[in-house]
Design a protein around this motif. Structure first.
Motif, short mmCIF file in Angstrom:
data_model
loop_
_atom_site.label_atom_id
_atom_site.label_comp_id
_atom_site.label_asym_id
_atom_site.label_seq_id
_atom_site.Cartn_x
_atom_site.Cartn_y
_atom_site.Cartn_z
N LEU A 54 16.18 5.96 40.12
CA LEU A 54 15.47 6.02 38.39
C LEU A 54 16.06 5.34 37.42
O LEU A 54 17.46 5.39 37.40
CB LEU A 54 15.21 7.18 38.55
N THR A 55 15.54 4.44 36.22
CA THR A 55 16.22 4.06 35.30
C THR A 55 15.50 4.15 34.23
O THR A 55 14.33 4.11 34.03
CB THR A 55 16.96 3.05 35.31
N GLY A 56 16.37 4.02 32.96
CA GLY A 56 15.62 4.23 31.65
C GLY A 56 15.55 2.88 30.49
O GLY A 56 17.24 2.95 31.34
N LYS A 104 15.68 2.15 26.43
CA LYS A 104 15.57 2.33 24.76
C LYS A 104 14.35 0.99 24.36
O LYS A 104 15.04 0.09 24.51
CB LYS A 104 16.64 2.59 23.81
N PHE A 161 11.17 3.93 33.15
CA PHE A 161 10.40 3.63 32.36
C PHE A 161 11.33 3.56 31.05
O PHE A 161 13.04 3.11 31.06
CB PHE A 161 10.92 5.68 32.00
N HIS A 209 14.45 8.92 23.30
CA HIS A 209 15.72 8.42 23.06
C HIS A 209 15.87 7.57 21.73
O HIS A 209 16.24 7.84 20.99
CB HIS A 209 16.49 8.30 24.86
N TYR A 230 21.37 14.15 23.41
CA TYR A 230 20.90 12.91 24.11
C TYR A 230 21.47 13.43 25.40
O TYR A 230 20.53 12.12 26.78
CB TYR A 230 22.13 11.74 23.49
N MET A 281 18.50 13.23 28.78
CA MET A 281 19.24 11.95 29.89
C MET A 281 19.15 12.46 30.95
O MET A 281 18.03 11.99 32.45
CB MET A 281 19.61 11.34 29.82
N ASP A 294 15.47 13.34 32.17
CA ASP A 294 15.28 12.01 32.93
C ASP A 294 15.11 12.27 34.42
O ASP A 294 14.84 11.57 35.25
CB ASP A 294 15.48 11.24 32.12
N ILE A 295 16.92 12.23 35.02
CA ILE A 295 16.97 11.49 35.98
C ILE A 295 16.94 12.86 36.51
O ILE A 295 16.18 12.64 38.43
CB ILE A 295 18.58 12.04 35.91
N VAL A 339 20.62 5.64 40.43
CA VAL A 339 20.66 5.17 39.23
C VAL A 339 21.14 4.54 38.76
O VAL A 339 22.29 4.70 38.04
CB VAL A 339 21.16 7.13 37.80
N VAL A 343 22.66 1.37 36.40
CA VAL A 343 22.46 1.31 34.69
C VAL A 343 24.54 0.93 34.75
O VAL A 343 24.95 0.18 35.93
CB VAL A 343 23.24 2.56 34.62
N GLN A 352 26.84 3.68 31.12
CA GLN A 352 26.00 4.95 30.46
C GLN A 352 26.36 6.07 31.88
O GLN A 352 25.59 6.60 32.45
CB GLN A 352 24.53 4.25 31.25
N1 TRP Z 1 21.20 6.39 27.60
C1 TRP Z 1 20.11 5.32 28.52
C2 TRP Z 1 20.68 3.68 27.78
O1 TRP Z 1 20.66 3.58 26.22
C3 TRP Z 1 17.83 5.01 28.36
C4 TRP Z 1 18.34 6.01 29.46
C5 TRP Z 1 17.76 7.06 29.08
C6 TRP Z 1 18.23 6.16 31.10
N2 TRP Z 1 17.41 7.93 30.04
C7 TRP Z 1 17.80 7.52 30.72
C8 TRP Z 1 19.19 6.01 31.66
C9 TRP Z 1 17.97 7.95 32.17
C10 TRP Z 1 18.61 5.91 32.60
C11 TRP Z 1 18.38 7.43 33.03
O2 TRP Z 1 20.93 2.64 28.33
#
Ligand code: TRP
Ligand code: ADP
Length: 332
Positions: free
Chosen positions: A17-19, A21, A50, A55, A137, A141, A144-145, A153, A155, A159
């Motif tokens: 999983l990763t995100g 912004k 996602f 965030h 924040y 996060m 999310d994970i 994860v 990243v 992160q």
């Molecule tokens: N904080 C991450 C960034 O700034 C973005 C993010 C939000 C994220 N939720 C997450 C990354 C969960 C990994 C898993 O890049």
């Protein structure tokens, strides 16, 4: 009290999983540090990727920009090879369950842990505008994970601490309420831990030193020619390993090409302009196809919306199951 249901079955592939912004056009640091490694994991993992729009609101206050960047980041994932049939691609805000989970996690998170977060401390030391969201924040996060029972994860290095905080929160929650949450691991590729920007510092939107993805050919060349190098004269030997141009080159070139360019650095007679031209050529070849696909996706926003809506539904059903386990565990 009902017993919380068990975590996902061992016969399923592990979850990644990763995100990212939606705060601007993704850049080369995002691609090499996170997007490319994450895409490589999609064949061996059930991937949940996602757009972290909740965030983004810690710094972004424009409805139009949130929407524009959300579309661009989604189009970038698709252009770079994400297959939405295989990977669940979604908007964070389509799963508001994460906000509820963030609350449960915050109640087992010592204040000291949040105060030690590098991102928060950096923002504080720069005198940046701080809001409750900036402080909270890492909890969101972590939610999310943990909402998707993620194993790993992917990243960038910056992160790592946030993922470690998510581990701490899962361990604390499980300590009080039983084995409810899976404890995740960060996945950071050592070869691409921190990608340098055009001024040699970490490439970051906040330093205005990025090479955005999918620049048109001429602009890409101009951006590469603008990378800062030292003033070693053309004829003198150079150390490839202390040069940002070479550092980027080897992430696109074959092993043979890399070895060849390194030898030219060491031999002398190679100007940085030549090295930049080599970098431009490998990057242009690499991004030509993705750039066309990116423009195609941008021209079809309805398809992007449909992909996100479908991903959002699939993600939500997974998060809802976790939340039901969590609510049962805490006695609700
Ligand atoms: N904080 C991450 C960034 O700034 C973005 C993010 C939000 C994220 N939720 C997450 C990354 C969960 C990994 C898993 O890049
Ligand atoms: P930015 O610093 O430009 O705001 P983000 O915080 O949106 O970038 O980062 C999104 C993802 O890309 C994160 O996983 C982050 O670690 C990774 N990333 C960002 N910049 C770099 C970089 N210069 N090198 C390696 N990874 C990076």
């Amino acid at each position: 009290m009902a017993t919380p249901t068990a975590l996902g079955s061992a016969s399923e592939p592990p979850r990644s999983l990763t995100g990212i912004k939606p705060t601007g056009m993704p850049h080369l640091g995002n691609y090499l540090g996170m997007i490319r490694p994450a895409l490589e994991m999609t064949s061996s993992h059930q991937a949940f990727y996602f757009i972290a729009d909740y965030h983004a609101l810690t710094t972004l206050r424009s409805r139009d920009l949130v929407q524009k960047y959300t579309t661009e980041v989604t189009a970038a994932w698709l252009a770079l090879g994400l297959d939405p049939a295989q990977t669940i691609l979604f908007k964070q805000s389509d799963v508001p369950e994460v906000c509820e989970l963030a609350w449960f996690l915050s109640c087992v998170t010592p204040l000291g842990l949040l105060k030690r977060a590098h991102a928060f401390k950096d923002a504080e030391s720069k005198g940046a505008e701080l809001n409750g969201g900036t402080f909270f924040y890492p909890v969101l996060m972590a939610a999310d994970i943990l909402a998707y029972d993620s194993h790993v994860v992917p990243v960038g290095k910056d992160q790592k601490q946030h993922v470690e905080m998510a581990r701490d929160m899962a361990i604390a929650f499980n300590h009080y309420f039983g084995e409810v949450l899976r404890v995740p691991e960060p996945a950071i590729r050592p070869d691409v831990a921190t990608i340098p920007g055009t001024d040699g510092r970490k490439m970051s939107k906040s330093y205005d030193n990025t090479i955005p993805l999918f620049l048109p050919t001429k602009k890409l060349r101009k951006a590469i020619m603008g990378i800062k190098t030292d003033s070693t004269p053309l004829e003198q030997p150079k150390d490839p390993n202390s040069c940002s141009v070479f550092e980027l080159y080897k992430l696109f070139a074959t092993a043979e090409q890399t070895e060849h360019l390194a030898a030219r650095y060491r031999a002398g007679g190679l100007g940085y302009g030549h090295a930049k031209q080599e970098l431009f050529e490998v990057m242009e070849a690499h991004f030509e196809g993705p750039r066309d696909r990116f423009l195609h996706h941008l021209a079809h926003p309805k398809t992007i919306d449909d992909i996100l809506a479908d991903g959002g539904q699939r993600a939500k059903s997974v998060a809802a199951a976790t939340l039901s386990r969590v609510r049962t565990a805490v006695g609700m």
